[in-house]
Design an enzyme around this catalytic site. Structure first.
Site, mmCIF file in Angstrom:
data_model
loop_
_atom_site.group_PDB
_atom_site.id
_atom_site.type_symbol
_atom_site.label_atom_id
_atom_site.label_comp_id
_atom_site.label_asym_id
_atom_site.label_seq_id
_atom_site.Cartn_x
_atom_site.Cartn_y
_atom_site.Cartn_z
ATOM 1 N N CYS A 42 56.583 79.028 63.019
ATOM 2 C CA CYS A 42 57.626 78.023 63.480
ATOM 3 C C CYS A 42 57.034 76.636 63.792
ATOM 4 O O CYS A 42 57.654 75.704 64.207
ATOM 5 C CB CYS A 42 58.503 78.381 64.361
ATOM 6 S SG CYS A 42 59.476 79.769 63.914
ATOM 7 N N HIS A 86 71.831 66.333 61.693
ATOM 8 C CA HIS A 86 70.951 65.711 60.712
ATOM 9 C C HIS A 86 69.862 65.160 61.207
ATOM 10 O O HIS A 86 69.499 64.285 60.465
ATOM 11 C CB HIS A 86 71.656 65.179 59.645
ATOM 12 C CG HIS A 86 72.459 66.159 58.891
ATOM 13 N ND1 HIS A 86 73.672 66.664 59.084
ATOM 14 C CD2 HIS A 86 72.128 66.857 57.519
ATOM 15 C CE1 HIS A 86 74.356 67.553 58.030
ATOM 16 N NE2 HIS A 86 73.140 67.682 57.202
ATOM 17 N N GLU A 154 73.281 79.871 62.139
ATOM 18 C CA GLU A 154 74.365 80.398 61.245
ATOM 19 C C GLU A 154 74.222 81.248 60.256
ATOM 20 O O GLU A 154 75.007 82.091 60.066
ATOM 21 C CB GLU A 154 74.695 78.884 60.460
ATOM 22 C CG GLU A 154 76.355 79.252 59.751
ATOM 23 C CD GLU A 154 76.999 78.025 59.402
ATOM 24 O OE1 GLU A 154 78.139 77.861 59.335
ATOM 25 O OE2 GLU A 154 75.901 77.065 58.733
#
Length: 165
Positions: A42, A86, A154
């Protein structure tokens, strides 16, 4: 007995958790050199679609039978979400922050700077603080408690929660 109301917001963002090292953190005993990914996958620039859920609670409801109408707290919280949506969220302590900032400024891209590694847990705590400030600024802030903020990927099975247990 308490009443609770939860509102969920959607956020698409990029980030990196530059200080993660699976060889050193909690659960390090499960790390092995033969894992199919490096010790800090990550640290790479990557993104997520997040669901951010805010739960408010109160021992009472108002005359309209609401803890608070979700459209009322949606407006100020949505401003924060919109600033981050975004965007690339970066920790100002990240050693790559100056380079990331240069690249972003070169093409006028969106950057949201924080003072913590933007892990799901860090984001949950950050949003919790934002919501506490929003609710605390209302005349009924003493009657309403920010119970919990949940950040969920999500399309992932990862969920981070921050709040009152």
């Amino acid at each position: 007995m308490t009443y609770q109301i939860t509102k969920t917001f959607k956020l698409d963002m990029g980030h990196r958790t530059w200080n993660q090292d699976m060889r050193k953190g909690r659960g390090k005993e499960f790390y092995s050199d033969d894992m199919p990914y490096p010790y800090n996958k990550c640290a790479n620039l990557h993104g997520h679609s997040l669901l951010v859920s805010v739960t408010l609670s109160s021992k009472t409801v108002d005359r309209q039978n609401f803890v608070m109408d979700t459209d009322l707290f949606k407006a100020p919280f949505q401003k924060i979400i919109d600033q981050m949506d975004h965007s690339f969220i970066v920790d100002r302590n990240d050693p790559l922050y100056p380079d990331i900032r240069k690249i972003v400024e070169k093409d006028n891209l969106r950057l949201y700077v924080v003072d913590f590694s933007p892990s799901f847990e860090g984001l949950a705590k950050y949003f919790y603080g934002c919501m506490k400030d929003i609710i605390g600024s209302t005349e009924h802030g003493e009657e309403i408690e920010v119970r919990e903020v949940t950040v969920t990927g999500e399309h992932m099975t990862v969920e981070a929660r921050y709040g009152i247990s």
